[in-house]
Design a protein around this motif. Structure first.
Motif, short mmCIF file in Angstrom:
data_model
loop_
_atom_site.label_atom_id
_atom_site.label_comp_id
_atom_site.label_asym_id
_atom_site.label_seq_id
_atom_site.Cartn_x
_atom_site.Cartn_y
_atom_site.Cartn_z
N GLY A 129 0.97 -1.23 0.19
CA GLY A 129 0.18 -0.57 -0.09
C GLY A 129 0.57 1.35 0.29
N VAL A 130 1.98 0.83 0.51
CA VAL A 130 3.09 2.03 0.58
C VAL A 130 3.39 3.00 -0.76
CG1 VAL A 130 5.29 3.32 1.97
CG2 VAL A 130 3.93 2.31 3.00
N ALA A 131 3.82 1.35 -1.30
CA ALA A 131 4.61 1.90 -2.86
C ALA A 131 3.67 2.17 -3.85
CB ALA A 131 4.77 0.39 -3.50
N LEU A 132 2.29 1.88 -3.51
CA LEU A 132 0.65 2.48 -5.03
C LEU A 132 1.00 3.44 -3.85
CD1 LEU A 132 -1.29 1.75 -6.18
CD2 LEU A 132 -2.75 1.20 -4.43
N ALA A 133 0.98 4.37 -3.06
CA ALA A 133 0.20 5.53 -2.74
C ALA A 133 2.13 6.63 -3.07
CB ALA A 133 0.55 5.39 -0.93
N ALA A 134 3.29 5.50 -3.17
CA ALA A 134 4.28 6.95 -3.45
C ALA A 134 3.60 6.88 -5.00
CB ALA A 134 5.37 5.85 -3.55
N ARG A 135 3.69 5.92 -5.75
CA ARG A 135 2.96 5.85 -7.21
C ARG A 135 1.55 6.73 -7.76
NH1 ARG A 135 3.58 1.28 -11.38
NH2 ARG A 135 2.93 2.30 -13.48
N MET A 136 1.18 7.13 -6.48
CA MET A 136 -0.47 7.73 -6.70
C MET A 136 -0.27 9.12 -7.19
SD MET A 136 -3.43 4.95 -5.96
CE MET A 136 -4.36 6.46 -5.78
N ARG A 137 1.19 9.29 -6.18
CA ARG A 137 2.25 10.47 -5.19
C ARG A 137 2.31 11.41 -6.86
NH1 ARG A 137 2.45 8.74 -0.91
NH2 ARG A 137 4.95 8.85 -0.80
N GLY A 138 2.81 10.27 -7.93
CA GLY A 138 3.94 10.09 -8.75
C GLY A 138 5.48 10.73 -8.50
N THR A 139 5.81 9.79 -7.28
CA THR A 139 6.85 9.97 -5.98
C THR A 139 7.76 9.01 -6.99
OG1 THR A 139 6.99 9.14 -4.36
CG2 THR A 139 6.49 11.43 -4.03
N ASP A 140 9.17 9.01 -6.41
CA ASP A 140 9.97 7.56 -6.47
C ASP A 140 10.59 7.08 -5.52
OD1 ASP A 140 11.50 9.63 -6.04
OD2 ASP A 140 12.88 9.10 -7.57
N SER A 141 9.64 7.54 -4.94
CA SER A 141 10.02 6.54 -3.08
C SER A 141 9.84 5.11 -3.57
CB SER A 141 9.06 7.29 -2.44
OG SER A 141 8.99 7.95 -2.26
N VAL A 142 10.60 3.81 -3.22
CA VAL A 142 10.13 2.52 -2.81
C VAL A 142 10.20 2.36 -1.36
CG1 VAL A 142 12.27 2.39 -4.70
CG2 VAL A 142 12.82 2.13 -2.61
N SER A 143 9.40 1.27 -1.74
CA SER A 143 9.05 1.17 0.24
C SER A 143 9.69 -1.04 -0.27
CB SER A 143 7.40 0.70 -0.17
OG SER A 143 7.15 -0.44 1.18
N VAL A 144 9.74 -1.33 1.04
CA VAL A 144 10.90 -3.05 1.94
C VAL A 144 10.34 -2.71 2.06
CG1 VAL A 144 13.00 -2.88 2.27
CG2 VAL A 144 12.79 -1.31 0.60
N VAL A 145 10.08 -4.15 3.31
CA VAL A 145 9.53 -5.02 3.58
C VAL A 145 10.29 -5.86 4.06
CG1 VAL A 145 8.02 -6.35 2.24
CG2 VAL A 145 7.18 -6.48 4.90
N PHE A 146 10.74 -5.75 5.14
CA PHE A 146 11.26 -7.33 5.43
C PHE A 146 10.40 -8.04 6.17
CE2 PHE A 146 13.52 -3.34 5.63
CZ PHE A 146 15.54 -3.61 4.91
N PHE A 147 10.78 -9.38 6.19
CA PHE A 147 10.35 -10.30 7.00
C PHE A 147 11.11 -11.28 7.03
CE2 PHE A 147 9.07 -10.68 2.31
CZ PHE A 147 9.10 -11.53 2.07
N GLY A 148 10.73 -12.64 7.52
CA GLY A 148 12.09 -13.89 8.02
C GLY A 148 11.19 -15.27 7.11
N ASP A 149 12.17 -16.59 7.28
CA ASP A 149 11.29 -17.28 6.35
C ASP A 149 9.70 -17.29 6.30
OD1 ASP A 149 12.06 -18.42 9.06
OD2 ASP A 149 12.96 -20.01 7.83
N GLY A 150 9.24 -17.36 7.37
CA GLY A 150 7.84 -17.84 8.08
C GLY A 150 7.06 -17.08 7.63
N ALA A 151 7.27 -16.10 7.02
CA ALA A 151 6.74 -14.83 6.21
C ALA A 151 6.21 -15.11 4.72
CB ALA A 151 6.34 -13.83 6.36
N ALA A 152 7.36 -16.46 4.47
CA ALA A 152 7.00 -16.52 2.16
C ALA A 152 6.23 -17.45 2.15
CB ALA A 152 8.90 -17.36 2.44
#
Length: 158
Positions: A129-152
């Motif tokens: 959602g953060v990445a989509l919001a950045a795109r809709m605002r027209g920015t080049d911001s990126v969104s990174v999420v960290f997670f472990g193998d349990g979330a894969a």
């Protein structure tokens, strides 16, 4: 297909080394605080210093990260204030979230650290959602999420 590789310059390599050492020292100090009963719970990220350091070396101030229940290292690599972080872990009002988030819900929106969460894989849709919001605002911001193998195997990842 040709590939190109750019090695980090000396300044970046020194920042990365200092960041990884800072993460390790912070985690060791937090562990001592937890062992002494000064912290309510502690999920150490000792041994996981390199990944957030390497990722955050490529991020700017306008980029966003989200983490897991082990996010001290993400926060440090993104540039959060160490004193405010420790105050947060100790439940002090001078913490990044006025002492209310503690070790598992640490965040600092001003630095692009949008939060950590103890629910496995729960920040994956938030980061999307953060990445989509950045795109809709027209920015080049990126969104990174960290997670472990349990979330894969979480449906939201797929």
């Amino acid at each position: 297909m040709a590939t190109t590789s750019t090695a980090p310059d000396t300044k970046t390599l020194l920042w990365m080394y200092r960041t990884m050492v800072t993460i390790r020292r912070f985690e060791e100090q937090a562990r001592r605080g937890a062992d002494a009963g000064k912290l309510r719970g502690m999920h150490s990220s000792i041994g996981q210093e390199a990944v957030p350091t390497g990722v955050c070396a490529h991020l700017g101030d306008d980029d966003y990260i989200l983490g897991t229940h082990r996010s001290h290292h993400h926060c440090i690599a993104k540039g959060l204030d160490l004193s405010e972080m420790m105050a947060e872990l100790l439940g002090k009002v001078t913490g990044t979230n006025r002492g209310k988030g503690g070790t598992m819900h640490i965040a600092d929106i001003n630095k692009g650290m949008l939060g950590a969460n103890g629910v496995v894989g729960s920040n994956i849709p938030v980061a999307t959602g953060v990445a989509l919001a950045a795109r809709m605002r027209g920015t080049d911001s990126v969104s990174v999420v960290f997670f472990g193998d349990g979330a894969a195997n979480q449906g939201s990842l797929h």
